[in-house]
Design an enzyme around this catalytic site. Structure first.
Site, PDB file in Angstrom:
ATOM      1  CD  GLU A 108     -58.809 -46.420  56.775  1.00 45.47           C
ATOM      2  OE1 GLU A 108     -58.109 -46.469  55.783  1.00 45.47           O
ATOM      3  OE2 GLU A 108     -58.598 -45.625  57.705  1.00 45.47           O
ATOM      4  CB  CYS A 132     -58.603 -39.993  58.817  1.00 45.17           C
ATOM      5  SG  CYS A 132     -59.133 -38.963  57.529  1.00 45.17           S
ATOM      6  CB  CYS A 144     -58.142 -31.372  54.127  1.00 45.51           C
ATOM      7  SG  CYS A 144     -59.711 -30.753  54.749  1.00 45.51           S
ATOM      8  CB  SER A 179     -64.343 -34.252  63.901  1.00 47.02           C
ATOM      9  OG  SER A 179     -63.279 -33.513  63.340  1.00 47.02           O
ATOM     10  CG  ASN A 209     -50.949 -39.443  61.787  1.00 47.26           C
ATOM     11  OD1 ASN A 209     -50.065 -39.877  62.501  1.00 47.26           O
ATOM     12  ND2 ASN A 209     -52.193 -39.282  62.192  1.00 47.26           N
ATOM     13  CG  LEU A 227     -59.083 -22.863  63.172  1.00 48.49           C
ATOM     14  CD1 LEU A 227     -60.295 -22.335  62.421  1.00 48.49           C
ATOM     15  CD2 LEU A 227     -58.954 -22.161  64.534  1.00 48.49           C
ATOM     16  CB  CYS A 256     -63.803 -36.763  52.451  1.00 44.42           C
ATOM     17  SG  CYS A 256     -64.302 -35.173  53.158  1.00 44.42           S
TER      18      CYS A 256
HETATM   19  N1  SAH Z   1     -63.913 -34.639  58.109  1.00 42.02           N
HETATM   20  C1  SAH Z   1     -63.878 -34.325  59.476  1.00 42.02           C
HETATM   21  C2  SAH Z   1     -63.626 -35.509  60.374  1.00 42.02           C
HETATM   22  C3  SAH Z   1     -62.626 -36.537  59.943  1.00 42.02           C
HETATM   23  S1  SAH Z   1     -60.932 -36.129  59.971  1.00 42.02           S
HETATM   24  C4  SAH Z   1     -62.885 -33.216  59.752  1.00 42.02           C
HETATM   25  O1  SAH Z   1     -62.096 -32.899  58.870  1.00 42.02           O
HETATM   26  O2  SAH Z   1     -62.934 -32.667  60.840  1.00 42.02           O
HETATM   27  C5  SAH Z   1     -60.506 -36.017  61.710  1.00 42.02           C
HETATM   28  C6  SAH Z   1     -59.352 -35.067  61.987  1.00 42.02           C
HETATM   29  O3  SAH Z   1     -58.121 -35.601  61.472  1.00 42.02           O
HETATM   30  C7  SAH Z   1     -59.538 -33.702  61.345  1.00 42.02           C
HETATM   31  O4  SAH Z   1     -59.176 -32.672  62.225  1.00 42.02           O
HETATM   32  C8  SAH Z   1     -58.572 -33.760  60.189  1.00 42.02           C
HETATM   33  O5  SAH Z   1     -58.220 -32.505  59.724  1.00 42.02           O
HETATM   34  C9  SAH Z   1     -57.438 -34.548  60.783  1.00 42.02           C
HETATM   35  N2  SAH Z   1     -56.518 -35.133  59.815  1.00 42.02           N
HETATM   36  C10 SAH Z   1     -56.770 -35.568  58.563  1.00 42.02           C
HETATM   37  N3  SAH Z   1     -55.639 -36.052  57.992  1.00 42.02           N
HETATM   38  C11 SAH Z   1     -54.657 -35.915  58.908  1.00 42.02           C
HETATM   39  C12 SAH Z   1     -53.280 -36.220  58.927  1.00 42.02           C
HETATM   40  N4  SAH Z   1     -52.679 -36.752  57.874  1.00 42.02           N
HETATM   41  N5  SAH Z   1     -52.579 -35.938  60.047  1.00 42.02           N
HETATM   42  C13 SAH Z   1     -53.186 -35.387  61.126  1.00 42.02           C
HETATM   43  N6  SAH Z   1     -54.481 -35.072  61.173  1.00 42.02           N
HETATM   44  C14 SAH Z   1     -55.218 -35.329  60.075  1.00 42.02           C
HETATM   45 FE1  SF4 Z   2     -62.497 -34.716  54.510  1.00 39.93          FE
HETATM   46 FE2  SF4 Z   2     -61.873 -34.306  57.080  1.00 39.93          FE
HETATM   47 FE3  SF4 Z   2     -60.079 -35.393  55.370  1.00 39.93          FE
HETATM   48 FE4  SF4 Z   2     -60.734 -32.820  55.172  1.00 39.93          FE
HETATM   49  S1  SF4 Z   2     -59.708 -33.805  56.878  1.00 39.93           S
HETATM   50  S2  SF4 Z   2     -60.580 -34.281  53.469  1.00 39.93           S
HETATM   51  S3  SF4 Z   2     -62.898 -32.869  55.695  1.00 39.93           S
HETATM   52  S4  SF4 Z   2     -61.999 -36.294  56.018  1.00 39.93           S
END
Ligand code: SAH
Ligand code: SF4
Length: 374
Positions: free
Chosen positions: A116, A360, A140, A218, A317, A242, A136
């Site tokens: 995407e 994402c 997380c 990021s 989200n 963080l 990924c």
């Molecule tokens: N992997 C990298 C970059 C992609 S995610 C990272 O984790 O930084 C970009 C941002 O969106 C990150 O801060 C991530 O933690 C956040 N993110 C992921 N899923 C989310 C969600 N469901 N709601 C809000 N932020 C989210």
């Molecule tokens: Fe991967 Fe970033 Fe999603 Fe964490 S927030 S699972 S590092 S894409």
């Protein structure tokens, strides 16, 4: 017993090991730097200036196929079309939201993977959110991409192709793309070599010419790679996800924290600030009842005080199959104000395109589910 006659033990690499699924290179024109293209064309018997012509068509005119590169000899166009294709990604679906200001595209790669890209048009800028991996490995707790595990890294060219398409989209709307954020699917610092190559290609002044300050990487906090990035003399914006001010909570939300705890992460961040002179931003996905209390806000402020940084609160989200929720607007403001009162510059970033699953990994997850169901 010789090695060849010894019983074969299937040593399958662990599915989620970040270093294993490499993208083979080059896949297409977008994977090459200009000097590499020059070298290839000269080796094939063409004058070096042909490379600059191709580069200009691809990156200045944003031509999407070789047939459009009108001043190139037909033989060269044909050769390039087979050896260095431009169509690394095929659009599968495009959705718009926010009165057409958010355009999300789902692409298919040559090997059938889905990824995407989101283009966001603002009054003063146009930003593209690029994916760097299919899935990924970090996993997380609140992230749709994390649920998928890692399928493979994207090549630099597959990332450049996302930017080139977004530039075309923006241009069609009379706009210029100004910013690139690596906040789509995947962890850029676990695909370090291709991420760096990608940045160098889009940064090239003879091509897209995107300044380092307009590019944001990021990361969930891959400490040795933050240290490496600080040495690259490419002062891109660093955003660190963080999401929690202490190791106990952060390890639950961002599992890589068990390997690179907060103290080590902040040391690497301080080193990045010192070496690049850049302000770092900390992303904080705010989740109701998880990381949104006053106490946690104060703990976060104490942790970050004194750094050249700011906090970007992203109200969560929600992902269908995950139990995390977004706090109500008053709770979000309260959290932000506690940080501000403690002297931490703080912004609240509401995600674009919620109704088109622009967060994402969410659109891809739905597409995959539909594919499996059919
Ligand atoms: N992997 C990298 C970059 C992609 S995610 C990272 O984790 O930084 C970009 C941002 O969106 C990150 O801060 C991530 O933690 C956040 N993110 C992921 N899923 C989310 C969600 N469901 N709601 C809000 N932020 C989210
Ligand atoms: Fe991967 Fe970033 Fe999603 Fe964490 S927030 S699972 S590092 S894409």
């Amino acid at each position: 017993m010789t090695a060849s006659s010894s019983p074969q033990i299937a040593t399958r690499p662990p599915r989620n090991h970040a270093a294993t699924p490499r993208a083979s290179r080059p896949r297409g024109l977008y994977d090459l730097t200009l000097p590499e293209l020059e070298e290839r064309l000269v080796a094939a018997g063409y004058p070096a200036y042909r490379a600059r012509q191709v580069w200009g068509w691809a990156y200045r005119q944003l031509v999407g196929d070789y047939a459009g590169m009108r001043n190139l000899p037909a033989a060269l166009r044909e050769e390039l079309a087979t050896t260095l294709p431009l169509d690394l990604l095929t659009p599968v679906r495009t959705l718009t939201a926010d009165d057409g200001e958010t355009i999300k595209t789902l692409y298919r790669t040559g090997d059938g993977q889905l990824l995407e890209t989101v283009l966001m048009l603002y009054p003063d800028r146009a930003t593209v959110c690029v994916s760097c991996q299919v899935g990924c490995a970090v996993g997380c707790a609140f992230c749709a991409t994390g649920l998928m595990g890692l399928t493979r890294n994207l090549s630099a060219g597959e990332m450049v192709a996302q930017v080139a398409s977004a530039m075309r989209e923006a241009r069609q709307r009379g706009r210029a793309l100004t910013n690139v954020v690596m906040m789509g699917m995947g962890e850029p610092l676990q695909n370090y070599a291709e991420t760096l190559r990608f940045i160098r290609i889009i940064h090239d002044l003879d091509g897209l010419g995107l300044g380092a300050r307009r590019i944001t990487v990021s990361t969930s906090g891959i400490v040795p790679r933050i240290e490496a990035l600080a040495e690259e003399a490419l002062p891109v914006n660093l955003a660190v996800s963080l999401h929690a001010p202490n190791d106990e909570l952060r390890s639950r939300l961002v599992p890589i924290n068990q390997r690179y705890p907060i103290a080590a992460l902040l040391e690497a961040v301080d080193d990045y600030i010192e070496k690049t002179g850049r302000r770092v931003s900390f992303e904080y996905a705010l989740m109701r009842g998880i990381n949104d209390s006053e106490e946690i806000a104060r703990e976060l402020a104490a942790l970050l005080r004194g750094r050249l940084c700011h906090v970007n609160i992203i109200p969560l989200n929600p992902v269908d199959v995950l139990p995390y929720e977004r706090p109500d607007p008053a709770g979000i403001e309260r959290f932000a104000n506690t940080l501000r009162a403690a002297g931490i510059p703080t912004t609240v970033r509401y995600s674009r395109g919620l109704d088109i699953d622009a967060a994402c990994g969410q659109l891809r997850a739905k597409e995959e589910a539909a594919r499996q169901a059919s």
